[in-house]
Design an enzyme around this catalytic site. Structure first.
Site, PDB file in Angstrom:
ATOM      1  CB  CYS A   1      -4.528  11.194 -26.499  1.00  0.00           C
ATOM      2  SG  CYS A   1      -3.148  12.243 -27.002  1.00  0.00           S
TER       3      CYS A   1
ATOM      4  CG  HIS B   1      -8.093  14.437 -26.880  1.00  0.00           C
ATOM      5  ND1 HIS B   1      -7.748  13.913 -25.658  1.00  0.00           N
ATOM      6  CD2 HIS B   1      -6.925  14.717 -27.505  1.00  0.00           C
ATOM      7  CE1 HIS B   1      -6.428  13.879 -25.539  1.00  0.00           C
ATOM      8  NE2 HIS B   1      -5.900  14.371 -26.652  1.00  0.00           N
TER       9      HIS B   1
ATOM     10  CD  GLU C   1     -10.891  13.460 -23.974  1.00  0.00           C
ATOM     11  OE1 GLU C   1     -11.224  12.614 -24.816  1.00  0.00           O
ATOM     12  OE2 GLU C   1      -9.712  13.865 -23.858  1.00  0.00           O
TER      13      GLU C   1
END
Lengths: 1021, 274
Positions: free
Chosen positions: B99, B230, B232
């Site tokens: 990002c 993302h 994560e």
């Protein structure tokens, strides 16, 4: 106040006083800002421009060479792929509208650009970069441009606008705006003589926007006339003229400390109360009696409550060595004037409350709640208010930017619409933070400044922004409300500061911390000085955004992104050094001591010298009268429609029920990777959850449930039942996702946020509004205790009215428009194992549908009555049968559901709120992408037997639950003893089919069509 | 004491970056040591970077995304850490940006590094076609022809995007040809039903209007990689936006598939760099 110089600079050869760099999109590149403005202008103003394109303008307010300017353009301002540097006169427009900030208003992008420019040019110079946006408009006339500027583009409180025609730009170009903020070279301390008549006292308060009553002014007057006052001032060598007079700063400090915003005079005052002309009784403070006392009675039962109503936020022990700090705030008045600035300041402000709770909690979740006027309002805009859609846009954008840029996910958000909020929007912002229970062996939830500790200001610099914000919040709004009451938040300055503070906290570099919000240094240092009993402070040391601030302005400025620390002398150096390494300003501005005095200097000059005892306890409590009068509305009289398909469809499309996804998607709700039950769930991830669940850190299975209740419409009948209903709503929303009622180990607590509508407490109308407040508070106390749910933090905003001057013949009359009494009740609960959480979407065909809880003909102030009234006569029906709460029965239901969740036998649970069972059933079914068949005859119901009432009654404490058929027995065994019934089945039909009491279907609708109606109202709005 | 046989991940923080904690958690789950270090501390002691095998540039709003997203962060990397970064790359170490980290890599030229020039910007990430920040989950598929070590062995992924400026624009035909022919487009947005690449106009599957449906780009070596979604954001199975439905269907994964990205990087580093 300072002089503001605004002039066009004269460009000359070589280095110039200021340079402009204009950045445009390359030909063929999309311009999303321009396109979206084109749409808005069409939708809201009915102006259809041929095209609107945008350009960004950077003005460098420093002498730089052409080479340097070129380097900045190439390396910083222009994207080489999509953008190019432009000349103002480059073609394609009839008009250029250039909008930038007024001098002195925070320009966060300009601030970043200035420091980035230093990096590129390898210099330490101050570039003072200002930013502006150009709108290049083609195909409209001057009149349309003026409307765009006034009604959509520019907020004259904070922005400068310049409009140029094509001819003007071609003839003489656009010159850089160069501005300087200046003031008196030598700051001065003014005298405030209060030895004057009562009329003059009132005049001083009004002119100074001090919001002090005559009684309060007289208390201050008396204080300045005492021997002790004069003697103490003589002792420190104050000049003769101040010996029995106040300084300007002192009067400001007193006004600020004594403001409704800080002191909550209405909630702490004495009240004589009567109901329907009955016997009067004395209430010794609403807050103490109805909010604090119930929590205190529950403290022994709940060892997990660590701090309630004493710190910047409530603090609970969440187990495993972690604490949760929780706070909700409102930022209403500023959001009415400058929606973006007011709202971003609101969310960043409540983040700081949490950062200033205990030794400092790290914000992990944000919450918003907005009450707005109808965004489609098409009537006249009176008294200078902004259009509701513009307020809504700005508020959303503000909280989106504030939250997203701070990296704090949104846990829950909601909007409620009523035209009474068109004049005064309500903007609730909440934050949940986390901190270790013990930091370097210290309990993190207690803190205290010690004598000798340094007063350290950390974060942003001080400007004129926000002066009088807190006293102004305590005033009714008028179109003449002060310009400087508005601040613009700068999320990134705050984020950088917040990261630094957590680092400093973990290194044990400070002893105490508090937020610099309302009232600025005056408030934060004044509050902390209570720990030691005094302080001295030198304002000359405080870092300023620009010169020209008078000492009193420095003291009360509400410039954002600042915190105040108490730092033990041995750690000052380390703290200041670490701050510098993190790009944060930390400045020692004074010392806490035990002198008993709040002593503020500017260099050698004394600016304020006030007795701490007088400042914090020198005023008598307010005495008020409150009367409750039962109101009887007409009972609506209409027949139940035979078929309810159309009714349900139109109900789903109503503003208070329809999907809010378009806006909600713009809030980051997943950063930090904590979200488990997200704001939207279901097969297509587009139906709102009853409540959300987030784990508190990655890898954990412990979660926090976030839920809320609000229903201001019930206040039109009775604020007592409004309050009971919103308490129940918040609790049952939490229960719907799997929360348990509180016990000594199960954590569930609440926050209360009152927004009331008191223009003047002593008027006849004021007494009635006070009566509504008393009844609301009684319900709060009774139901919190009945449910056993303690409030641990709360806030009130009492003066949400708009004073409008209207011409009646040749007389001017003042009209007061009030919001409905509004209470946000927020509930949080701990979920030990988030894998047990339940969502509201029906899961599988064949699942059994249960209605849990009793339905009554409780349609008073319901959405259905509003809808039927608007259809029949243009205004809502209200009626009288407002939903009530049987807490005892509700508790049994909630406990049983909690046990059912534990066993995993529930497939989905959804609680009806606005719109009742019918709306809830449709939502549950379309969220699952399935179908539902339901029989109203089987719904537990007591009433006159109307299909429409069963469908749309808003009775409390109910759920629609679906259960896999193989777990039917188990579920029914657990629920035994509560009111529930099997009412239907989930199927794969994609239809909602509801059998009425007569046995005929009253609803046989395609769910995709219903969902579409529900989604369409605010899609793209 | 640090374990000398362990892969070490450096995660710079500060100035508004905000995904450092979950990112560190993810690398630890993948078996690495992960340190969050303020970027100013790295600038002060660039030698710090020698101790690490992976540099993870995380998401957030560095410098408020003022001027353009990731731009000021990119300049900070370029002007203050240019040399140590080049050394890191030359030593065959790994860099990943997610990002905002990806935006900074693109704007500093670290990606796509056409002709292995890591200092020239040839691609950009600009405003979403929708004109706004959006948080939504997207379906992704990897490019089997890519040599990107981060996406190796991954076929499809489902992850959240959370950005306002994620639309890939490519400077010119040369750059386009170069990144396509060398398999640098490692990750695409895709249409779940058909499995096809979600092209510019396939909103919301392509959430921002990215050219060619690009969601992630690698450098010519395949060791340096950036992506808008993302990974994560999906480490726990309960991060899935409809996990209660998967649970009922019995298809809930044991761990969040996003972790596969971190595991790839850590595995590569363990085999070649430790």
């Amino acid at each position: 106040m300072g002089t503001q110089l605004l002039s066009d600079s004269t460009p000359s050869g070589g280095a110039s006083l200021s340079s402009r760099i204009v950045v445009a999109f390359k030909k063929g590149e999309m311009d999303p800002l321009g396109s979206s403005l084109e749409k808005s202008v069409g939708r809201f103003l009915n102006i259809h421009a041929q095209s609107i394109r945008t350009r960004r303008v950077y003005t460098i307010n420093a002498e730089i060479s052409k080479n340097e300017a070129d380097s900045l353009a190439a390396n910083l301002f222009v994207d080489p792929v999509t953008e190019c540097r432009a000349k103002d006169s480059d073609n394609g427009f009839d008009w250029i509208v250039e909008v930038g900030y007024k001098p002195g208003v925070t320009d966060p992008v300009g601030k970043t650009a200035s420091s980035a420019a230093r990096e590129i040019l390898g210099s330490k110079a101050e570039y003072g970069i200002g930013t502006a946006t150009q709108y290049l408009v083609k195909g409209v006339g001057r009149e349309a441009i003026d409307r765009m500027v006034n009604e959509l583009l520019v907020n004259p409180l904070i922005e400068n606008v310049r409009v140029f025609s094509r001819e003007e730009v071609h003839a003489s170009g656009i010159k850089a705006l160069h501005y300087e903020l200046g003031g008196r070279a030598v700051p001065q301390v003014g005298v405030r003589d209060l030895n004057v008549s009562d009329d003059e006292l009132v005049g001083i308060s009004r002119k100074g926007v001090l919001s002090l009553s005559l009684g309060e002014m007289k208390t201050i007057q008396k204080h300045t006339q005492s021997m002790q006052f004069t003697e103490s001032r003589k002792k420190i060598g104050m000049p003769q003229e101040f010996l029995n007079k106040l300084t300007d700063a002192e009067l400001e400090v007193i006004a600020q400390t004594q403001s409704e915003h800080c002191k909550h005079k209405i909630f702490n005052g004495n009240i004589r109360y009567s109901e329907d002309g009955g016997q009067e009784e004395e209430i010794n403070g609403l807050f103490g009696t109805y909010i604090k006392a119930p929590t205190e009675r529950m403290l022994a039962q709940y060892p997990w409550i660590l701090s309630a109503f004493s710190d910047n936020a409530g603090i609970v022990d969440f187990g495993n060595g972690m604490l949760i700090a929780d706070k909700a705030e409102t930022h209403n008045a500023p959001s009415a004037l400058d929606p973006y600035g007011g709202a971003i300041t609101g969310i960043l402000g409540v983040n700081r409350d949490v950062l200033g709770a205990g030794l400092g909690a790290k914000p992990i979740l944000n919450i918003f709640g907005y009450c707005f006027g109808n965004p489609f309002y098409s009537g006249e805009l009176k008294g200078g208010i902004l259009h509701p859609s513009r307020i809504r846009n700005g508020v959303h954008r503000g909280v989106i930017d504030g939250g997203n840029q701070s990296g704090i996910p949104l846990a829950d958000g909601f909007e409620i619409f009523d035209d009474r909020y068109g004049f005064r929007p309500l903007v609730y912002c909440g934050t949940i933070g986390i901190m270790p229970k013990s930091i370097l062996g210290r309990s993190s939830y207690v803190k205290k400044a010690e004598p000798g500790d340094a007063v350290v200001m950390v974060g942003g610099r001080i400007g004129k922004d926000g002066i009088h914000g807190n006293t102004f919040a305590s005033e009714a709004l008028t179109s003449n409300s002060p310009v400087q009451a508005v601040q613009i938040g700068d999320s990134i300055t705050q984020k950088v500061m917040a990261d630094f503070l957590i680092e400093a906290r973990d290194l044990g570099l400070y002893r105490s911390i508090t937020d610099n919000g309302a009232g600025g240094l005056s408030s934060s240092v004044g509050e902390m000085a209570k720990d030691t009993g005094g302080c001295t402070m030198d304002l000359e040391k405080a870092p300023l955004k620009y010169s020209g601030l008078e000492p009193w302005e420095i003291l009360v400025s509400e410039s954002q992104e600042r915190m105040t620390l108490a730092v033990e002398p041995a750690k000052v150096d380390e703290l200041v050094k670490l701050a510098a390494k993190r790009g944060v300003e930390a400045t020692v501005i004074g010392e806490f001591n035990g002198s008993g005095m709040f002593h503020v200097k500017y260099g050698q000059m004394t600016v304020a010298y006030l007795d701490m005892g007088f400042l914090h306890g020198g005023f008598p409590k307010m005495d008020m009268e409150a009367q409750w009068k039962t109101v009887l509305h007409d009972e609506p009289d209409f027949k139940s429609p035979e078929k309810l398909d159309g009714t349900l469809k139109e109900m789903l499309a109503r503003l208070n029920i329809c999907s809010k996804e378009y806006r909600m998607r713009q809030y980051d709700h997943e950063v930090k990777a904590l979200s488990v039950v997200k704001p939207f769930v279901g097969k297509d991830l587009d139906t709102p959850s009853d409540a959300t669940v987030s784990i508190i850190r990655p890898g954990s299975t412990e979660g926090i449930v976030v839920a809320r209740g609000m229903n201001p419409y019930y206040s039109d009948i009775d604020t007592y039942h409004m309050t009971a209903s919103v308490i129940d709503e918040a609790i049952r929303r939490a229960v719907a996702v799997g929360a348990k009622l509180p016990s000594n180990k199960d954590i569930m607590y609440a926050l209360d946020n009152f927004c009331w509508n008191l223009a003047a407490v002593d008027s006849d109308e004021g007494k009635l509004k006070m009566g509504q407040l008393v009844r609301s508070n009684r319900a709060l106390a009774e139901y919190c205790e009945a449910f056993g749910v303690p409030c641990i933090s709360g806030k009130d905003s009492m003066k949400n009215v708009w004073k409008l001057k209207e011409k009646l013949g040749d007389k001017e009359i003042e009209k007061v428009i009030s919001i409905p009494p509004t209470l946000l009740f927020s509930v949080r609960a701990k979920m030990e194992d988030v894998s047990r959480a339940v969502t509201m979407d029906a899961k599988k065909d064949g699942d059994i549908v249960y209605a849990v809880g009793m339905t009554y003909d409780e349609l008073g102030a319901s959405e259905y009555f509003a809808y039927m009234g608007e259809k029949a006569r243009g205004t809502p029906y209200i009626g009288n049968r407002v939903p009530k709460v049987d807490a005892h029965r509700a508790k049994e239901t909630y406990s049983a559901l909690g046990r059912a969740v534990e066993t995993g036998c529930i497939a989905s649970a959804h609680t009806p709120t606005i719109g009742g069972l019918g709306v809830a059933a449709a939502q549950s079914a379309f969220a699952g992408g399935l179908g539902m068949e339901m029989d109203l005859a089987k719904v537990p119901y007591s009433g006159q037997g109307r299909d429409d009432y069963i469908m749309f009654s808003q009775s409390n404490s109910r759920f629609i639950v679906t259960v896999p058929p193989e777990r039917k027995r188990e579920f029914e065994d657990i629920m035994k003893g509560t009111v529930f019934a099997e009412v239907g089945r989930i199927d794969g039909s994609g239809m909602l089919r509801v059998k009425g009491l007569s046995g005929a279907y009253v609803i046989d609708s395609d769910l995709a069509m219903l969902k579409d109606a529900w989604k369409r109202t605010l899609e793209g709005v | 004491m640090a374990d000398n046989n362990k892969v070490k991940v450096l995660i710079p923080s500060g100035y508004g970056l905000n995904c450092e904690e979950e990112t560190a958690f993810g690398y630890r789950m993948a078996g690495a040591d992960a340190d969050i270090v303020h970027i100013n501390d790295i600038i002060e002691k660039p030698g710090t970077m020698d101790d690490y095998h992976i540099l993870a540039l995380v998401g957030g709003f560095s410098d408020g995304d003022h001027i353009a997203s990731g731009k000021v962060h990119a300049n900070r990397l370029k002007y203050r850490l240019g040399e140590p970064l080049q050394k890191f790359i030359d030593e065959g170490k790994l860099i990943i940006g997610v990002c905002n980290g990806f935006q900074a890599m693109i704007k500093s030229g670290i990606l796509p590094a056409v002709g292995k020039d890591y200092a020239r910007q040839t691609v950009t990430l600009t405003y979403n076609d929708s004109g706004k920040f959006e948080d939504r989950w997207v379906h992704l598929k990897s490019n089997p022809k890519s040599n990107c070590i981060w996406t190796a062995g991954i076929d499809r992924l489902y992850l959240p995007v959370r950005h306002g400026e994620g639309k890939v624009r490519i400077q010119d035909e040369n750059v386009l040809n170069s990144i396509t022919s060398s398999g640098q487009i490692a990750l695409y947005y895709s249409i779940p039903e058909s499995g096809e690449i979600a092209m510019e106009k396939d909103y919301p599957h392509n959430p921002n209007g990215s050219a060619l449906g690009i969601a992630g780009l690698a450098d010519p070596t395949g060791r340096i990689f950036g992506m808008m979604p993302h990974w994560e954001g999906f480490m726990s199975p309960y991060n899935h936006p409809a996990w209660t439905r998967l649970k009922r269907e019995g298809t809930l994964p044991r761990e969040g598939p996003g972790l596969a990205i971190a595991r790839n990087g850590v595995r590569y580093a363990a085999e070649r760099l430790v």
